[in-house]
Design an enzyme around this catalytic site. Sequence first.
Site, short mmCIF file in Angstrom:
data_model
loop_
_atom_site.label_atom_id
_atom_site.label_comp_id
_atom_site.label_asym_id
_atom_site.label_seq_id
_atom_site.Cartn_x
_atom_site.Cartn_y
_atom_site.Cartn_z
CG ASP A 86 -8.58 -4.32 -2.73
OD1 ASP A 86 -9.78 -4.21 -2.46
OD2 ASP A 86 -7.90 -3.43 -3.24
CG HIS A 96 -2.07 0.97 1.06
ND1 HIS A 96 -1.96 2.30 1.37
CD2 HIS A 96 -3.31 0.78 0.55
CE1 HIS A 96 -3.11 2.88 1.08
NE2 HIS A 96 -3.94 2.00 0.57
N1 CMC Z 1 4.24 -7.47 -5.07
C1 CMC Z 1 5.58 -7.44 -5.25
N2 CMC Z 1 6.34 -6.33 -5.07
C2 CMC Z 1 5.71 -5.21 -4.68
C3 CMC Z 1 4.32 -5.16 -4.48
C4 CMC Z 1 3.58 -6.35 -4.68
N3 CMC Z 1 2.25 -6.37 -4.51
N4 CMC Z 1 3.95 -3.92 -4.12
C5 CMC Z 1 5.08 -3.20 -4.08
N5 CMC Z 1 6.15 -3.97 -4.43
C6 CMC Z 1 7.57 -3.57 -4.43
C7 CMC Z 1 7.92 -2.73 -5.64
O1 CMC Z 1 8.36 -3.51 -6.72
C8 CMC Z 1 9.01 -1.84 -5.07
O2 CMC Z 1 10.18 -2.59 -5.01
P1 CMC Z 1 11.63 -1.87 -5.22
O3 CMC Z 1 11.75 -0.86 -4.13
O4 CMC Z 1 12.62 -2.96 -5.14
O5 CMC Z 1 11.58 -1.22 -6.58
C9 CMC Z 1 8.55 -1.58 -3.64
O6 CMC Z 1 7.76 -2.73 -3.29
C10 CMC Z 1 7.73 -0.31 -3.47
O7 CMC Z 1 6.64 -0.39 -4.38
P2 CMC Z 1 6.03 0.86 -5.14
O8 CMC Z 1 5.43 0.41 -6.43
O9 CMC Z 1 7.03 1.99 -5.20
O10 CMC Z 1 4.89 1.29 -4.12
P3 CMC Z 1 3.64 2.19 -4.44
O11 CMC Z 1 3.33 2.91 -3.20
O12 CMC Z 1 3.87 3.01 -5.67
O13 CMC Z 1 2.50 1.11 -4.81
C11 CMC Z 1 0.65 -0.34 -4.65
C12 CMC Z 1 1.49 0.75 -3.95
C13 CMC Z 1 -0.58 -0.66 -3.81
C14 CMC Z 1 0.19 0.19 -6.04
C15 CMC Z 1 1.54 -1.62 -4.85
O14 CMC Z 1 1.94 -2.10 -3.58
C16 CMC Z 1 0.82 -2.70 -5.64
O15 CMC Z 1 0.85 -2.67 -6.88
N6 CMC Z 1 0.14 -3.68 -4.94
C17 CMC Z 1 -0.64 -4.70 -5.60
C18 CMC Z 1 -1.99 -4.16 -6.02
C19 CMC Z 1 -2.92 -3.98 -4.82
O16 CMC Z 1 -3.09 -4.86 -4.00
N7 CMC Z 1 -3.59 -2.79 -4.78
C20 CMC Z 1 -4.60 -2.50 -3.76
C21 CMC Z 1 -4.21 -1.38 -2.85
S1 CMC Z 1 -5.30 -1.27 -1.42
C22 CMC Z 1 -6.84 -0.83 -2.06
C23 CMC Z 1 -6.87 0.54 -2.63
O17 CMC Z 1 -6.63 1.49 -1.89
O18 CMC Z 1 -7.18 0.66 -3.82
#
Ligand code: CMC
Length: 437
Positions: free
Chosen positions: A372, A314
Amino acid sequence: MSDTSQGKNATFTLTDNRNGKSYELPVMDASVGPSVIDVRKLYAETDCFTYDPGFTSTGSCESKITYIDGDLGVLLYRGIPIQELAEHSDFMEVCYLLLYGELPTAAQKKKFETSITYHTMLHEQLAYFFRGFRRDAHPMAVMCGVVGALSAFYHDSTDINDPHHRMIASYRLIAKMPTIAAWAYKYSLGQPFIYPRNELSYAENFLHMMYSTPCEEYRVSPVLARAMDRILTLHADHEQNASTSTVRLAGSSGANPFACISAGIASLWGPAHGGANEAVLNMLAEIGHKDNIPTFIKKAKDKDDPFRLMGFGHRVYKNMDPRANVMRQSCHEVLAELGIEDEPLLDLAMELERIALEDDYFVQRKLFPNVDFYSGIIFKAMGIPTSMFTVLFAVARTVGWVAQWNEMIEDPSQKIGRPRQLYTGYTERSYVPIDKR
Ligand code: CMC
């Protein structure tokens, strides 16, 4: 940049090393949580923009609605913890709280519920609008289209400068969303649309419109209705997430509320946001068996593989998602009520959770199961089809969107949202005629 004073009138000093000039930037204090540096005059004074794609360090507005502390795993609606609301309140009361800022008295609650109940029917002509969609359309596509189309049917509530119009539009959106959602489902099945029933609660009514047919009334289980109500409460608002920011940005130009909420639904649809609950189920189906979990964990960790563990991580929560904790508990209650003791999907999900939580990659990046991860499993147990999961998120989030939209319109400092950019394209060059290229 350095903090030069504390408390009221605090400022940040910004020094431009290119010319040695210093600038004082005001600091605005929050009632709780981080302060913000007011950069509104930065461009005029320094000829520089700030750069923050993804808005990881940017507050886009002032708001009094929802507060999140990502480190402590706190979520407050108008100051009240989500756990207390999930346990003691109900969705209608939460809607009132988000819209008006205070919990309703018994009389205010009754009046509010009655008003919402009396707006649940759709203009009959909208039934024909549905028929323009293919039967196999994703229900989120239908939601985007039909909600946007409401502006063509309810002209009498689109004057955004009239507070009364704004409130009618807000009530209409909250009230009609379950009807539109259930009809999108009925349409996909080829079954007749089921009309709302005024004696039912908001959650009961939704389940009734989903599962009743003209031949047979669906008897709504109180436990399932309560679980659905709780899911709606948990999803009702979440401060400036992607879809809410989309609603605010669309609304900042003066667009009508139905168009703005339709834009919010489109943003919610993505798998990184509301679409994750559907993606979790699809992912679990793809994993198929506990033995395959290590392969998928490996894929999720591989930088060259776009696969992510859906339902994990998140932007704001870096310790735990408080909604996920409530949802996890609800999940077990629902499975017990339905007499599902041995749910292979749940077993698989629990094993995936256990392995991921022990893995260094997930621990170091503070990736925990989010709301989720569990909502998908409950919906599945309740017999809700996978393609409807994100639709339910949209139904719940509508109140948050309209509350935030109203707050934005009422904000005297509100301006059209117009971000700038770091331009790295060509500098000016001459047009080359086609025969000279
Ligand atoms: N699986 C594997 N790696 C992950 C994941 C994941 N689900 N989420 C983040 N990472 C890694 C990412 O690759 C990055 O690694 P590194 O630092 O080595 O490059 C690190 O963790 C930080 O990730 P980020 O993409 O910079 O984080 P963000 O804040 O931009 O993304 C997120 C947040 C929710 C989009 C992401 O965690 C994700 O895609 N999760 C899966 C989709 C999901 O479950 N979404 C629902 C969110 S809760 C409901 C809502 O509010 O909509």
